[in-house]
Design a protein around this motif. Structure first.
Motif, PDB file in Angstrom:
ATOM      1  N   ALA A 107      32.350 -49.563 -19.334  1.00 63.82           N
ATOM      2  CA  ALA A 107      31.517 -49.162 -20.473  1.00 63.82           C
ATOM      3  C   ALA A 107      30.135 -48.730 -20.012  1.00 63.82           C
ATOM      4  CB  ALA A 107      31.415 -50.312 -21.475  1.00 63.82           C
ATOM      5  N   GLU A 108      29.563 -49.474 -19.065  1.00 63.44           N
ATOM      6  CA  GLU A 108      28.256 -49.085 -18.527  1.00 63.44           C
ATOM      7  C   GLU A 108      28.333 -47.729 -17.832  1.00 63.44           C
ATOM      8  OE1 GLU A 108      26.814 -52.089 -15.914  1.00 63.44           O
ATOM      9  OE2 GLU A 108      26.548 -53.597 -17.485  1.00 63.44           O
ATOM     10  N   ALA A 109      29.430 -47.481 -17.131  1.00 63.72           N
ATOM     11  CA  ALA A 109      29.588 -46.219 -16.429  1.00 63.72           C
ATOM     12  C   ALA A 109      29.597 -45.039 -17.396  1.00 63.72           C
ATOM     13  CB  ALA A 109      30.872 -46.230 -15.603  1.00 63.72           C
ATOM     14  N   LEU A 110      30.374 -45.152 -18.483  1.00 61.83           N
ATOM     15  CA  LEU A 110      30.448 -44.071 -19.466  1.00 61.83           C
ATOM     16  C   LEU A 110      29.101 -43.834 -20.129  1.00 61.83           C
ATOM     17  CD1 LEU A 110      33.886 -45.014 -21.037  1.00 61.83           C
ATOM     18  CD2 LEU A 110      33.418 -43.059 -19.542  1.00 61.83           C
ATOM     19  N   SER A 111      28.411 -44.937 -20.460  1.00 60.13           N
ATOM     20  CA  SER A 111      27.093 -44.816 -21.079  1.00 60.13           C
ATOM     21  C   SER A 111      26.089 -44.180 -20.118  1.00 60.13           C
ATOM     22  CB  SER A 111      26.601 -46.203 -21.511  1.00 60.13           C
ATOM     23  OG  SER A 111      25.283 -46.147 -22.011  1.00 60.13           O
ATOM     24  N   ALA A 112      26.149 -44.586 -18.843  1.00 65.43           N
ATOM     25  CA  ALA A 112      25.204 -44.059 -17.860  1.00 65.43           C
ATOM     26  C   ALA A 112      25.446 -42.575 -17.595  1.00 65.43           C
ATOM     27  CB  ALA A 112      25.316 -44.849 -16.557  1.00 65.43           C
ATOM     28  N   VAL A 113      26.705 -42.147 -17.591  1.00 70.19           N
ATOM     29  CA  VAL A 113      27.003 -40.732 -17.395  1.00 70.19           C
ATOM     30  C   VAL A 113      26.429 -39.903 -18.534  1.00 70.19           C
ATOM     31  CG1 VAL A 113      28.857 -39.016 -17.380  1.00 70.19           C
ATOM     32  CG2 VAL A 113      29.036 -41.055 -15.947  1.00 70.19           C
TER      33      VAL A 113
END
Length: 225
Positions: free
Chosen positions: A37-43
Motif C-alpha cells: 500500500a505504501e508503494a502504490l501511494s508513494a508512486v
C-alpha cells in the motif's frame, strides 16, 4: 537524474539499497516504502522513474503491486519501470515479473556492485530509447540486450560477468586479476574465474608480464564484442 523508489519490507535492506542508488551516478533515491500500500501511494505521490520492488511484502505481494502499477488504478496514472529485487526463486514469480513488464529480476543475496551494474544497464537502455526515432532491428536488439551473454558455465552469473566485462572495457589497458577484483567489487578468485571465462569466449585476451623474480603475471584485456 533517474529517480528511484525503493520498496522492501526490511528497513535495513531498504536503507542499504537506497544508499547504493544514491552512490550510482545519474540516479537519485525518491523515497522508500515498506508495504504494498505504501508503494502504490508513494508512486502516485513521487512519480519515480524506476521502482526497486521486493516481492515479499506484508500486505500485498510484489506481483500484485506490479499488476496494479500496470493497471494504474491506484497510482494516479503513474507507470514507472520496475526492477524486481527479491529472494523469491519460484518459477511462477519470475514468470509473473516478466508478464508484468519488469525490466529485470535480481535475486537476493547479491553484492552491492551487482545492483549498481543493473542500474547502469537500465540507464543505458533508457538513453538508447530516448535517442531512437525510427529504430531498425539492430537498434532494437541493442535495447533488448540480444547481444548479452546467453549461456554461462554452471556457477557463473550474468551480473558478475557484466561487472568484469565493464572493468576490462573501462580500464584503457590490461588488468591483473587483483586489479579487476578491486574495480569490480568481486573477490580475486571470482574475478579470475570470470576473466578466464571471457578469454575462453575469445572476447578477452591474456598476456604474460615477467618480473625480476617469481612466476609471470597474467594480464587481461578486452578484445571487443
Amino acid at each position: 537524474m533517474i529517480s528511484v523508489l525503493v520498496v522492501d519490507d526490511d528497513f535495513m535492506v531498504a536503507r542499504l539499497h537506497r544508499k547504493l542508488v544514491e552512490r550510482t551516478p545519474g540516479f537519485t533515491a525518491a523515497g522508500e516504502a515498506h508495504t504494498g500500500a505504501e508503494a502504490l501511494s508513494a508512486v502516485a505521490r513521487l512519480r519515480p522513474d524506476l521502482v526497486l520492488l521486493d516481492l515479499y511484502l506484508p500486505d500485498l505481494s510484489g506481483l500484485e503491486v506490479l499488476r496494479r502499477l500496470r493497471a494504474a488504478d491506484d497510482t494516479a496514472g503513474a507507470e514507472p519501470d520496475v526492477l524486481v529485487v527479491t529472494a523469491a526463486r519460484e518459477v511462477d514469480s519470475v514468470r509473473g515479473a516478466l508478464r508484468g513488464g519488469a525490466v529485470h529480476y535480481l535475486i537476493k543475496p547479491f553484492d552491492g556492485p551487482v545492483l549498481q551494474e543493473r542500474l547502469r544497464d537500465y540507464a543505458r537502455r533508457r538513453g538508447q530509447l530516448a535517442a531512437l526515432d525510427a529504430p531498425g532491428q539492430d537498434d532494437v536488439d541493442r535495447v533488448f540486450g540480444a547481444a548479452a551473454v546467453s549461456r554461462l558455465p554452471k556457477g557463473l552469473s550474468r551480473e558478475s560477468a557484466a561487472l568484469v566485462r565493464r572493468a576490462l572495457t573501462e580500464a584503457g589497458g590490461d588488468l591483473s586479476a587483483t586489479e579487476c577484483a578491486e574495480r569490480s567489487g568481486l573477490s580475486r578468485a571470482s574475478a579470475r574465474r570470470y576473466l578466464e571465462y571471457w578469454v575462453s569466449t575469445g572476447r578477452a585476451g591474456v598476456s604474460l608480464r615477467y618480473g625480476a623474480t617469481g612466476r609471470p603475471e597474467r594480464r587481461f584485456h578486452w578484445s571487443g564484442g
